[in-house]
Write a protein that holds these residues in place. Structure first.
Motif, PDB file in Angstrom:
ATOM      1  N   GLN A 186       1.058  -1.428  -0.119  1.00 53.54           N
ATOM      2  CA  GLN A 186      -0.037   0.005   0.091  1.00 53.54           C
ATOM      3  C   GLN A 186       1.008   1.400   0.046  1.00 53.54           C
ATOM      4  OE1 GLN A 186      -3.181   0.089  -0.393  1.00 53.54           O
ATOM      5  NE2 GLN A 186      -3.335  -2.196  -0.147  1.00 53.54           N
ATOM      6  N   TRP A 187       2.067   1.164   0.782  1.00 56.18           N
ATOM      7  CA  TRP A 187       3.045   2.494   0.717  1.00 56.18           C
ATOM      8  C   TRP A 187       4.198   1.870   0.350  1.00 56.18           C
ATOM      9  CZ3 TRP A 187      -0.161   1.522   5.202  1.00 56.18           C
ATOM     10  CH2 TRP A 187      -1.300   2.025   5.346  1.00 56.18           C
ATOM     11  N   ALA A 188       4.494   1.430  -0.865  1.00 57.65           N
ATOM     12  CA  ALA A 188       5.570   0.980  -1.292  1.00 57.65           C
ATOM     13  C   ALA A 188       6.963   1.970  -1.459  1.00 57.65           C
ATOM     14  CB  ALA A 188       5.461   0.198  -2.581  1.00 57.65           C
ATOM     15  N   GLU A 189       6.350   3.430  -1.519  1.00 66.59           N
ATOM     16  CA  GLU A 189       7.315   4.396  -1.639  1.00 66.59           C
ATOM     17  C   GLU A 189       8.388   4.418  -0.336  1.00 66.59           C
ATOM     18  OE1 GLU A 189       3.432   6.243  -0.523  1.00 66.59           O
ATOM     19  OE2 GLU A 189       4.048   4.676  -1.952  1.00 66.59           O
ATOM     20  N   ILE A 190       7.789   3.966   0.881  1.00 64.04           N
ATOM     21  CA  ILE A 190       8.571   4.189   1.877  1.00 64.04           C
ATOM     22  C   ILE A 190       9.233   2.965   2.622  1.00 64.04           C
ATOM     23  CG2 ILE A 190       7.196   6.109   2.813  1.00 64.04           C
ATOM     24  CD1 ILE A 190       5.902   4.205   4.763  1.00 64.04           C
ATOM     25  N   HIS A 191       9.235   2.178   1.307  1.00 65.89           N
ATOM     26  CA  HIS A 191       9.911   0.810   1.923  1.00 65.89           C
ATOM     27  C   HIS A 191      11.394   0.906   2.165  1.00 65.89           C
ATOM     28  CE1 HIS A 191      10.838  -3.389   1.704  1.00 65.89           C
ATOM     29  NE2 HIS A 191       9.477  -3.821   2.009  1.00 65.89           N
ATOM     30  N   TYR A 229       4.696  -3.449   9.037  1.00 65.27           N
ATOM     31  CA  TYR A 229       4.675  -2.949   7.832  1.00 65.27           C
ATOM     32  C   TYR A 229       5.335  -3.966   6.986  1.00 65.27           C
ATOM     33  CZ  TYR A 229       6.114  -0.255   3.748  1.00 65.27           C
ATOM     34  OH  TYR A 229       6.568   0.068   2.290  1.00 65.27           O
ATOM     35  N   LEU A 230       6.464  -4.511   7.299  1.00 65.42           N
ATOM     36  CA  LEU A 230       7.364  -5.425   6.521  1.00 65.42           C
ATOM     37  C   LEU A 230       6.706  -6.822   6.440  1.00 65.42           C
ATOM     38  CD1 LEU A 230      10.844  -4.293   7.500  1.00 65.42           C
ATOM     39  CD2 LEU A 230       9.507  -3.716   5.448  1.00 65.42           C
ATOM     40  N   GLY A 231       5.754  -7.125   7.158  1.00 69.61           N
ATOM     41  CA  GLY A 231       5.105  -8.298   7.437  1.00 69.61           C
ATOM     42  C   GLY A 231       5.927  -9.370   7.928  1.00 69.61           C
TER      43      GLY A 231
END
Length: 332
Positions: free
Chosen positions: A75-80, A205-207
């Motif tokens: 959902q928020w891949a830009e802050i990965h 977030y990282l699962g």
């Protein structure tokens, strides 16, 4: 002659620690108050409640699955990329090195070993409590889940409670625990709380963790910090024992080494000129191959033959070198 010994780096460190502490006198070691005991009791009850909700596969487990299917990393891949770096603040190795460096400087400035010993005690307590819970409950993480909607308990995993979250609470919270002033303690408490909260949400977030893992990790780390004053007497005794051992070691090094006595040979008796009694004393211990008796010089010896003297004495014989009287002429 110079007798002073060159100081090693370890000697200089101990000499620095021997000075008077610079810590303000009004800062005391935290005590186990009734308020703190009440917080420990409440935190322990909350800890057991979370474990029971997961074991019972209640609404908390369903919430775990809903967050996992939401897949925040998509959902928020830009802050990965940022979360990948930020989650390092909860890893045990890097955080322990960073905090140990800071507390080592604090120990140098305050001339005490308490900050470093406190860090060692809290990390040991964290590894024992959280590690035992992880191995005992054996829950699998979201990436290794086998049955949808199950609690995944007792399957050989080691993620419940979250070690990253508990480690972030403890390692950054220890800075607030050891703060020198009340104002610094308040600011460091807020910073450590935000940091540990962010680390826990980063693992979700990282699962790599369920949401319930993170909640239990926060509580586990907080319980370790609250119980730390019980370790203060042991920390104080350990510090005293280390300094006593240091003092004995320095005393042993500064003591002069035992010098083995050197045997000094006795001076020889100077030889004295021979006297009349010396030949008699020498003849008593003369070797067997020498003739017994006193020895005379050659001039004192009388030439002898096996049958007697070569020249028997004659009454008319005159010794050589003397003048004799005129012989009487014969024949009138």
């Amino acid at each position: 002659m110079r007798t002073e010994r060159n100081l090693t780096r370890l000697d200089r460190v101990f000499a620095r620690l021997d000075r008077e502490p610079e810590r303000p006198a009004h800062i005391d070691v935290p005590r186990m108050s009734r308020h703190r005991v009440a917080l420990i009791a409440g935190g322990l009850a909350f800890y057991l409640a979370i474990v029971w909700l997961v074991v019972d596969t209640s609404w908390l487990v369903r919430l775990d699955w809903q967050v996992m299917f939401f897949r925040p990393y998509q959902q928020w891949a830009e802050i990965h990329w940022f979360v990948d770096y930020y989650v390092v603040l909860g890893q045990r190795g890097p955080t322990a090195v960073m905090v140990a460096a800071w507390l080592g400087w604090r120990s140098w400035r305050q001339h005490t070993l308490r900050p470093l010993l406190t860090l060692g005690a809290v990390l040991l307590l964290l590894n024992i409590t959280v590690g035992a819970a992880k191995l005992g409950m054996g829950r699998l993480g979201p990436h290794y889940a086998t049955t949808i909607g199950a609690n995944e308990m007792g399957l050989g995993g080691d993620i419940f409670p979250s070690g990253h979250t508990a480690n972030a609470v403890v390692t950054w919270g220890i800075l607030a625990y050891l703060a020198s002033t009340p104002r610094a303690r308040r600011w460091l408490s807020a910073v450590s709380a935000v940091t540990s909260l962010g680390v826990g949400l980063a693992t979700v977030y990282l699962g790599t963790h369920w949401l319930s893992d993170v909640i239990l990790g926060w509580v586990a780390g907080l319980l370790v910090l609250l119980a730390l004053p019980w370790c203060e007497p042991l920390i104080a005794r350990t510090e005293t024992a280390i300094f006593d051992l240091r003092d004995r070691w320095r005393t042993r090094r500064s003591a002069p080494a035992a010098v083995k006595p050197v045997e000094v040979p006795m001076p020889l008796k100077p030889r004295t000129p021979a006297t009349q009694s010396e030949p008699a004393a020498r003849s008593a211990r003369a070797p067997a191959y020498l003739a017994p008796g006193p020895h005379t010089t050659r001039s004192e010896r009388t030439p002898v033959t096996p049958v007697g003297p070569r020249r028997p004495p004659h009454p008319d014989r005159v010794a050589r070198g003397t003048t004799s009287a005129a012989r009487p002429l014969t024949g009138g």
